[in-house]
Scaffold this active site. Structure first.
Site, PDB file in Angstrom:
ATOM      1  N   GLY A  71       0.812  -1.210   0.000  1.00  0.00           N
ATOM      2  CA  GLY A  71       0.000   0.000   0.000  1.00  0.00           C
ATOM      3  C   GLY A  71       0.850   1.268   0.000  1.00  0.00           C
ATOM      4  O   GLY A  71       0.524   2.239  -0.685  1.00  0.00           O
ATOM      5  N   SER A  72       1.935   1.261   0.752  1.00  0.00           N
ATOM      6  CA  SER A  72       2.766   2.466   0.852  1.00  0.00           C
ATOM      7  C   SER A  72       3.315   2.865  -0.511  1.00  0.00           C
ATOM      8  O   SER A  72       3.247   4.034  -0.910  1.00  0.00           O
ATOM      9  CB  SER A  72       3.930   2.246   1.826  1.00  0.00           C
ATOM     10  OG  SER A  72       3.442   1.929   3.108  1.00  0.00           O
ATOM     11  N   ASN A 152      -7.727   3.741   8.951  1.00  0.00           N
ATOM     12  CA  ASN A 152      -7.119   2.557   9.565  1.00  0.00           C
ATOM     13  C   ASN A 152      -7.182   2.559  11.085  1.00  0.00           C
ATOM     14  O   ASN A 152      -7.094   1.513  11.709  1.00  0.00           O
ATOM     15  CB  ASN A 152      -5.667   2.393   9.099  1.00  0.00           C
ATOM     16  CG  ASN A 152      -4.876   3.676   9.176  1.00  0.00           C
ATOM     17  OD1 ASN A 152      -5.250   4.689   8.584  1.00  0.00           O
ATOM     18  ND2 ASN A 152      -3.808   3.658   9.922  1.00  0.00           N
ATOM     19  N   GLN A 180      -7.767  -0.183   3.653  1.00  0.00           N
ATOM     20  CA  GLN A 180      -8.627  -0.754   4.696  1.00  0.00           C
ATOM     21  C   GLN A 180     -10.011  -1.142   4.163  1.00  0.00           C
ATOM     22  O   GLN A 180     -10.851  -1.623   4.929  1.00  0.00           O
ATOM     23  CB  GLN A 180      -8.789   0.230   5.865  1.00  0.00           C
ATOM     24  CG  GLN A 180      -7.505   0.480   6.651  1.00  0.00           C
ATOM     25  CD  GLN A 180      -7.088  -0.702   7.516  1.00  0.00           C
ATOM     26  OE1 GLN A 180      -7.903  -1.544   7.907  1.00  0.00           O
ATOM     27  NE2 GLN A 180      -5.811  -0.787   7.837  1.00  0.00           N
ATOM     28  N   HIS A 202      -1.741  -7.831   2.571  1.00  0.00           N
ATOM     29  CA  HIS A 202      -1.695  -8.319   3.956  1.00  0.00           C
ATOM     30  C   HIS A 202      -2.810  -7.747   4.830  1.00  0.00           C
ATOM     31  O   HIS A 202      -2.983  -8.146   5.974  1.00  0.00           O
ATOM     32  CB  HIS A 202      -0.310  -8.097   4.591  1.00  0.00           C
ATOM     33  CG  HIS A 202       0.003  -6.700   5.016  1.00  0.00           C
ATOM     34  ND1 HIS A 202      -0.091  -6.307   6.326  1.00  0.00           N
ATOM     35  CD2 HIS A 202       0.425  -5.616   4.329  1.00  0.00           C
ATOM     36  CE1 HIS A 202       0.271  -5.024   6.422  1.00  0.00           C
ATOM     37  NE2 HIS A 202       0.589  -4.595   5.223  1.00  0.00           N
ATOM     38  N   CYS A 325       2.196   1.984  13.152  1.00  0.00           N
ATOM     39  CA  CYS A 325       3.355   2.760  12.721  1.00  0.00           C
ATOM     40  C   CYS A 325       3.750   3.811  13.750  1.00  0.00           C
ATOM     41  O   CYS A 325       4.880   4.268  13.767  1.00  0.00           O
ATOM     42  CB  CYS A 325       3.048   3.460  11.402  1.00  0.00           C
ATOM     43  SG  CYS A 325       2.179   2.396  10.267  1.00  0.00           S
TER      44      CYS A 325
HETATM   45  C1  LIG Z   1      -1.494  -0.607   6.030  1.00  0.00           C
HETATM   46  C2  LIG Z   1      -1.894   0.633   5.330  1.00  0.00           C
HETATM   47  C3  LIG Z   1      -1.057   1.217   4.366  1.00  0.00           C
HETATM   48  C4  LIG Z   1       0.305   0.678   4.054  1.00  0.00           C
HETATM   49  O1  LIG Z   1       0.260  -0.552   3.386  1.00  0.00           O
HETATM   50  P1  LIG Z   1       1.571  -1.473   3.356  1.00  0.00           P
HETATM   51  O2  LIG Z   1       1.209  -2.572   2.416  1.00  0.00           O
HETATM   52  O3  LIG Z   1       1.763  -1.958   4.753  1.00  0.00           O
HETATM   53  O4  LIG Z   1       2.681  -0.626   2.854  1.00  0.00           O
HETATM   54  C5  LIG Z   1      -1.500   2.350   3.713  1.00  0.00           C
HETATM   55  N1  LIG Z   1      -2.694   2.886   3.996  1.00  0.00           N
HETATM   56  C6  LIG Z   1      -3.525   2.361   4.905  1.00  0.00           C
HETATM   57  C7  LIG Z   1      -4.853   2.991   5.145  1.00  0.00           C
HETATM   58  C8  LIG Z   1      -3.150   1.221   5.612  1.00  0.00           C
HETATM   59  O5  LIG Z   1      -3.984   0.705   6.525  1.00  0.00           O
END
Ligand SMILES: *Cc1c(COP(=O)(O)O)cnc(C)c1O
Length: 397
Positions: A71-72, A152, A180, A202, A325
């Protein structure tokens, strides 16, 4: 320990059996999808099959899905792409909300140093932006609106389709961090009129380190990584095929079971909300109705969230005080502060995020454990003592 209850699905989810099996089987699909020979072509076919399955779940076209490390990276690439095109046209204004994930907020911080100006929309006490405030914030120089699907830390949903319609009308690109939401509630990129949409395996029972970005056909995309011609030259690096195949299996599974999962998890969530609301001077953070099924966040006056978490862990319950985080730092969550909560109350927060595998009895156990621990911690808290004596006023009635 009698039982261990994992209630931290918003941080990460356990991998599903289907995703695990798919991943193991895919380990033998060892060819490089870029190779010309048969082993390579078999890998290429499997890669495109996974892409097509993921696209179907999101109502996207196969060629609109790009694989990333999670996601990042997807958030970074979407925002950087829109910003770079904007800058070329002299448009250096971006609109977001005050409680986005750090993958969005910190990318915007970096852009600020490059001369962009950012408007942070208020998320109000209910954790939802006001679309009329969004529309007013759009200027001639606005190149991007980036607003998350579901938060989140507190689980509230944004009016994504309305935001999409406003952005389309004003010809402004719209990125939605849907990490999410995807795999938890129905997400439709056409109905929502998004230009970019980020997801991460994940968070829906797939493996870690894999995710993707939906990019509407015609929306600009620039690479963050340079190298080979993978992902149409827009994301270099040999594809993580086993993880990609497992992500597709997890999402297909989630989409097939979506209505049953939503019904079951929402019922457990409502049971939690009802039970925890019985604790005096507690409050549910964010709107009661407009939220994802899996996540709730409560504040309890007069206690420290960190102590509550330690005690719950001892009692066999994995929970969180908010974002994984930011834990480890003593600053209260930027999300809870964005809701207007005072520092001392934002410190006493608890996030519970649950999955299909939990049973009613386990929810009862969580409620019991939280009640017991909150009352124990309050009994030894000088702040609670002062509140009780009336030397200090309650913030949560
Ligand atoms: C977990 C999360 C991310 C980051 O995703 P990763 O796959 O861990 O890099 C970004 N945005 C939201 C809203 C998240 O919950």
């Amino acid at each position: 320990m009698k039982q261990y209850i994992y209630a931290d699905h918003a941080a990460t989810t356990p991998i599903s059996e289907k995703a695990k099996e798919a991943m193991l089987a895919a380990m033998d699909r060892y060819g490089n999808p870029s190779s010309f020979h048969r082993e390579g072509q078999l890998a290429k076919e499997a890669l495109e099959q996974a892409r097509s399955e993921i696209a179907d779940c999101l109502h996207a076209k196969q060629e609109e899905i790009y694989f990333t490390s999670g996601g990042s990276e997807a958030d970074n690439q979407a925002i950087r792409s829109a910003a770079s095109i904007g800058a070329r046209k002299g448009k250096k204004h971006i609109i977001t909300s005050a409680f986005e994930h750090h993958a969005v907020l910190h990318t915007l911080d970096a852009l600020k140093k490059e001369g962009f100006s950012i408007t942070y929309l208020d998320v109000h006490e209910n954790g939802i932006i006001d679309v009329s405030e969004l529309e007013q914030a759009i200027k001639e120089e606005t190149c991007l609106v980036t607003i998350m699907y579901a938060n989140n830390e507190i689980g509230t949903l944004q009016p994504v389709a309305e935001i999409g319609a406003i952005c389309r009308r004003h010809k402004v690109l719209f990125h939605c961090d849907a990490v999410q939401a995807v795999g938890h509630i129905p997400v439709d990129v056409i109905k929502d009129q998004v230009d970019y949409l980020a997801f991460s395996a994940h968070k829906f029972q797939g493996p870690k380190g894999i995710g993707g970005l939906y990019v509407r056909k015609g929306a600009p995309l620039i690479p963050l990584l340079y190298g080979g011609a993978q992902e149409k030259g827009l994301r270099a690096g040999t594809e993580n095929l086993p993880a990609i195949i497992a992500m597709a299996a997890a999402l297909r599974d989630a989409c097939e079971q979506m209505s049953e999962q939503m019904r079951k998890v929402s019922a457990l969530r409502d049971q939690l909300i009802e039970g925890l609301s019985e604790i005096p001077h507690s409050r549910l953070n964010g709107d009661r109705i407009r939220r994802v099924p899996q996540t709730i966040n409560f504040c309890f006056e007069g206690i420290e969230g960190e102590s509550l978490l330690l005690w719950l862990d001892q009692k066999g319950i994995a929970a969180s005080s908010g974002s994984a985080c930011t834990s480890g730092s003593l600053d209260p969550s930027h999300v809870l502060l964005a809701l207007g909560l005072p520092h001392e109350v934002a410190h006493g927060s608890l996030r519970l995020s649950i999955g299909m595998e939990l049973q009613k009895e386990q929810i009862d156990y969580i409620i019991h454990a939280v009640k017991e621990t909150v009352s124990y911690l309050r009994n030894i808290s000088p702040v609670w003592e002062a509140l009780k004596k009336g030397e200090k006023a309650y913030v949560i009635q």
